[in-house]
Design an enzyme around this catalytic site. Structure first.
Site, PDB file in Angstrom:
ATOM      1  N   GLU A   1     -10.752  -0.099  14.213  1.00 37.03           N
ATOM      2  CA  GLU A   1     -10.029  -1.242  14.775  1.00 37.03           C
ATOM      3  C   GLU A   1     -10.436  -1.497  16.230  1.00 37.03           C
ATOM      4  OE1 GLU A   1      -5.721  -1.591  12.801  1.00 37.03           O
ATOM      5  OE2 GLU A   1      -6.008   0.320  13.818  1.00 37.03           O
TER       6      GLU A   1
ATOM      7  N   ASN B   1      -1.007  -1.340  14.464  1.00 35.53           N
ATOM      8  CA  ASN B   1      -1.398  -1.099  15.852  1.00 35.53           C
ATOM      9  C   ASN B   1      -1.672  -2.407  16.572  1.00 35.53           C
ATOM     10  OD1 ASN B   1      -1.336   1.738  15.502  1.00 35.53           O
ATOM     11  ND2 ASN B   1      -3.413   1.727  14.677  1.00 35.53           N
TER      12      ASN B   1
ATOM     13  N   LYS C   1       3.471   1.263  23.229  1.00 31.25           N
ATOM     14  CA  LYS C   1       2.624   1.967  22.264  1.00 31.25           C
ATOM     15  C   LYS C   1       1.181   1.468  22.358  1.00 31.25           C
ATOM     16  CE  LYS C   1       1.374   3.073  17.623  1.00 31.25           C
ATOM     17  NZ  LYS C   1       1.492   2.864  16.173  1.00 31.25           N
TER      18      LYS C   1
ATOM     19  N   GLY D   1       0.814  -1.207   0.000  1.00 29.63           N
ATOM     20  CA  GLY D   1       0.000   0.000   0.000  1.00 29.63           C
ATOM     21  C   GLY D   1       0.846   1.255   0.000  1.00 29.63           C
ATOM     22  N   ALA D   2       0.244   2.334  -0.459  1.00 30.38           N
ATOM     23  CA  ALA D   2       0.897   3.641  -0.482  1.00 30.38           C
ATOM     24  C   ALA D   2      -0.066   4.667   0.089  1.00 30.38           C
ATOM     25  CB  ALA D   2       1.319   4.015  -1.900  1.00 30.38           C
ATOM     26  N   GLY D   3      -0.680   4.310   1.234  1.00 29.18           N
ATOM     27  CA  GLY D   3      -1.571   5.225   1.929  1.00 29.18           C
ATOM     28  C   GLY D   3      -0.795   6.185   2.795  1.00 29.18           C
ATOM     29  N   GLY D   4      -1.441   6.696   3.840  1.00 31.02           N
ATOM     30  CA  GLY D   4      -0.794   7.697   4.673  1.00 31.02           C
ATOM     31  C   GLY D   4       0.483   7.188   5.319  1.00 31.02           C
TER      32      GLY D   4
END
Length: 308
Positions: A269, A102, A186, A7-10
């Site tokens: 999510e 995440n 995290k 992917g090339a998302g954010g």
């Protein structure tokens, strides 16, 4: 080292694009419509750290043939199954899979699909999204990527090679000596942030400014920290201090990406983040009253969205 970003998302678009800009051998695995747009307009990054337009190497599921040294996954949890099928042809005998997703549940799935020794630990810290014209929009100057071995020597040959491959980009890249601990810290912070901002429908500063907001925020944090401790990953004092400072700042504009997705009526999510923390609390005998309320709220949202 040959890197494949799914992917090339954010998130993937930012880290993969910046790595390519710095000279790394990066290829993006994207759907054909995204590929067509990037071929026409380039991969555009808008960021306070500097704008860029790149023309990276692209493959689609139809044209993906070769294996890569590292495959980077930055998808949402609800897209993990389709992501696994998409990357499978790229995973050769010596390929490492690096999720910068995440939560922690993805490791069970990836270990089952690709075997544990192939799966590195990873996380990222960034606020980035796709703009209306397909550009990668980096919000703020914060951009960290952390990775490491989940077993064996921390400075393995492949991780040192990846450290070198990712060097020099417009982000902070770190090879972790204790990636499980970093991931859990995290996870604790994100669960608290997502539970609070989704439940209260506002930013941290707005919640902290209410009569009981700080107490609610810190209670969510303490419940998540108790689960981490019971799981063998007690939050370190410096990480605790950083999160508490954020949660008690009445001017803090931060929200979780889950809340931003919820506000737009998008999938969230919830089960993978807040729900998983609640289930772990129940199994470990940890009180999670505030988290349970937040998760019930998210379940109602998901049920309403499914029925719409």
């Amino acid at each position: 080292m040959r890197l494949l970003f799914l992917g090339a998302g954010g998130t993937g678009g930012y880290f993969g694009g910046r790595a390519a800009q710095a000279g790394a051998d990066v290829t993006f695995l994207v759907r054909e419509p995204r590929a067509a747009r990037i071929r026409e307009q380039g991969l555009r990054i808008q960021s306070p750290l500097g704008d860029a337009t790149l023309h990276p190497k692209l493959v689609t599921r139809e044209t993906l043939q070769d294996s890569y040294d590292v495959v980077v996954l930055s998808c949402k949890a609800y897209d993990l199954d389709s992501a696994i099928e998409a990357i499978r042809p790229a995973v050769g005998p010596d390929t490492a899979v690096l999720p910068i997703m995440n939560g922690v549940l993805q490791y069970d799935v990836l270990d089952r699909e690709f075997e544990p020794h192939r799966v590195l630990g990873g996380l990222c810290q960034i606020n980035a999204t796709l703009g209306p014209e397909g550009q990668v929009v980096h919000l703020g100057k914060h951009a960290n990527i952390v990775f490491g071995e989940r077993a064996g020597p921390a400075r393995s040959e492949r991780c040192v090679a990846l450290e070198q491959a990712l060097a020099g980009g417009e982000y902070v890249s770190r090879l972790s000596e204790n990636i499980h601990q970093d991931i859990w810290e995290k996870y604790v912070m994100l669960t608290t942030l997502a539970a609070a901002t989704c439940l209260m429908r506002g930013a941290i500063g707005q919640i902290a400014s209410t009569d009981d907001g700080t107490d609610i925020l810190l209670s969510l944090l303490q419940e998540s920290q108790a689960v981490a401790a019971a799981s063998g990953h007690a939050v370190r004092p410096e990480a605790d201090a950083t999160v508490q400072k954020l949660l008690t700042d009445r001017s803090q504009p931060m929200t979780a990406s889950m809340f931003r997705d919820l506000r737009q009526g998008l999938p969230v999510e919830a089960d993978h983040i807040v729900g998983d923390m609640v289930r772990r609390a129940r199994t470990l005998g940890v009180d999670a009253t505030y988290l349970r309320v937040a998760y019930s709220h998210l379940q109602v949202y998901q049920a309403q969205r499914a029925a719409a």
